[in-house]
Each structure stands twice: as structure tokens, then as C-alpha cells.
Design a protein around this motif. Structure first.
Motif, short mmCIF file in Angstrom:
data_model
loop_
_atom_site.label_atom_id
_atom_site.label_comp_id
_atom_site.label_asym_id
_atom_site.label_seq_id
_atom_site.Cartn_x
_atom_site.Cartn_y
_atom_site.Cartn_z
N CYS A 197 0.81 -0.78 -0.14
CA CYS A 197 0.13 -0.32 0.24
C CYS A 197 0.59 1.58 -0.43
O CYS A 197 2.21 1.11 1.16
CB CYS A 197 -0.46 0.02 1.10
SG CYS A 197 -2.27 -1.76 1.68
N VAL A 204 -1.80 5.72 3.55
CA VAL A 204 -2.09 5.45 5.25
C VAL A 204 -2.65 6.42 5.48
O VAL A 204 -2.13 8.07 5.57
CB VAL A 204 -1.40 4.78 5.79
CG1 VAL A 204 -1.41 4.76 7.44
CG2 VAL A 204 -0.42 3.81 5.02
N SER A 228 -5.90 1.97 5.41
CA SER A 228 -4.56 1.59 4.36
C SER A 228 -4.81 0.57 3.11
O SER A 228 -5.83 0.19 2.71
CB SER A 228 -3.56 0.90 4.80
OG SER A 228 -3.96 -0.90 4.61
N SER A 255 -8.23 5.46 0.88
CA SER A 255 -8.29 5.90 1.70
C SER A 255 -8.73 6.68 2.50
O SER A 255 -9.88 6.31 3.68
CB SER A 255 -6.37 4.95 2.44
OG SER A 255 -5.65 6.31 1.96
#
Length: 155
Positions: free
Chosen positions: A33, A36, A106, A113
Motif C-alpha cells: 500500500c 495510509v 491502508s 483510503s
């Protein structure tokens, strides 16, 4: 790390101890990913001209956890690329400037996100049985969330 080793996880916690932004954000980090996203809800020192001393939260814990699990399932349906979700909510007394709720999500890209975090906090406030009491200098007030479906159904 094989992607199969990094299976999507939900981290749900209701606790009376101080919440940690670092702890919550670290839970959702993934090498798969690039994003976040975090929401941190903190106690402010005022409400409608009144001085707030602190907040107090109470919850129907098992039901609250079940409702948060449902929110996580909904997020995964709406945004299939989401990898990990963390929702930590504080119970008991929360002093001014400290976090009441921290949500972290994430995903490979930021759009998912960010959208998922907004969905999580809005849905949490609307459906999870957690109640807030604002303590002022000389009085207190139980607050209902404007988004809360059971509060609006009686009006």
C-alpha cells in the motif's frame, strides 16, 4: 513478503487508556500500500460558547464492536483494494486535546483510503452505541450525534 502473508485485517479496540496515533497507524502499514489515511477525533475545549473541561464516553461494548465489524465489512465491499482497517475508540474520561477516536485505513492509492476513513467515522457516529457526555465548568450534557439513526427516528 508474499501478498498472501499480508492478508487484510481489521483492528478494533475500545479502551480506557490513552490512544496512540503511532500504534494505530503502524497496525495498517503494508508493503503493498502506498497510502495510509488517518482520522483523529480530539476533545476540544469549547462547545457553543461553553468551556468544556473534558469528555466522558460510555459504550455497549460488545454491540459497539459488532457494529464496527459491520462498518469494516462495508468498507471492504465499497473499496475492495483496502488492505487494513484500524478503529480505536477511547472510553471513560478524555481530557482536552487527547484523542477520542483514531481510524486508520491502508490502500494501494490515496483515494480509496481517504474515502474509506470518511465513511468509517461518519458511519461510526451514525450507528455505533457509544455515548458522549460533555463536562462543562458548572454543568454537563449528554450529546447525541446528529448522524445517529436512533436519535433521528423519534423526531
Amino acid at each position: 513478503m508474499e501478498e498472501s502473508e499480508d492478508v487484510p485485517k481489521d483492528f478494533i479496540k475500545l479502551k480506557s487508556e490513552k490512544l496512540s496515533v503511532d500504534e494505530v497507524s503502524e497496525l495498517v502499514v503494508s508493503p503493498y500500500c502506498g497510502a495510509v489515511s488517518l482520522f483523529i477525533g480530539t476533545t476540544r475545549n469549547n462547545f457553543e460558547g461553553k468551556k468544556v473541561i473534558h469528555l466522558e464516553y460510555e459504550a455497549y461494548t460488545s454491540m459497539a464492536e459488532t457494529e464496527i465489524e459491520k462498518i469494516c465489512r462495508d468498507v471492504r465491499q465499497k473499496w475492495p483494494s483496502v488492505k487494513h482497517i484500524a478503529v480505536h475508540h477511547r472510553l471513560g474520561v478524555v481530557p482536552i486535546t487527547e484523542a477520542s477516536v483514531i481510524i486508520a485505513v491502508s490502500s494501494p492509492h490515496r483515494a480509496e483510503s481517504l474515502e474509506a476513513v470518511m465513511y468509517c467515522i461518519n458511519t461510526l457516529k451514525a450507528s455505533v452505541p457509544i455515548w458522549k457526555k460533555e463536562i462543562y465548568e458548572d454543568e454537563y450534557s449528554w450529546k447525541e450525534n446528529k448522524e445517529c439513526f436512533w436519535a433521528n427516528s423519534e423526531k
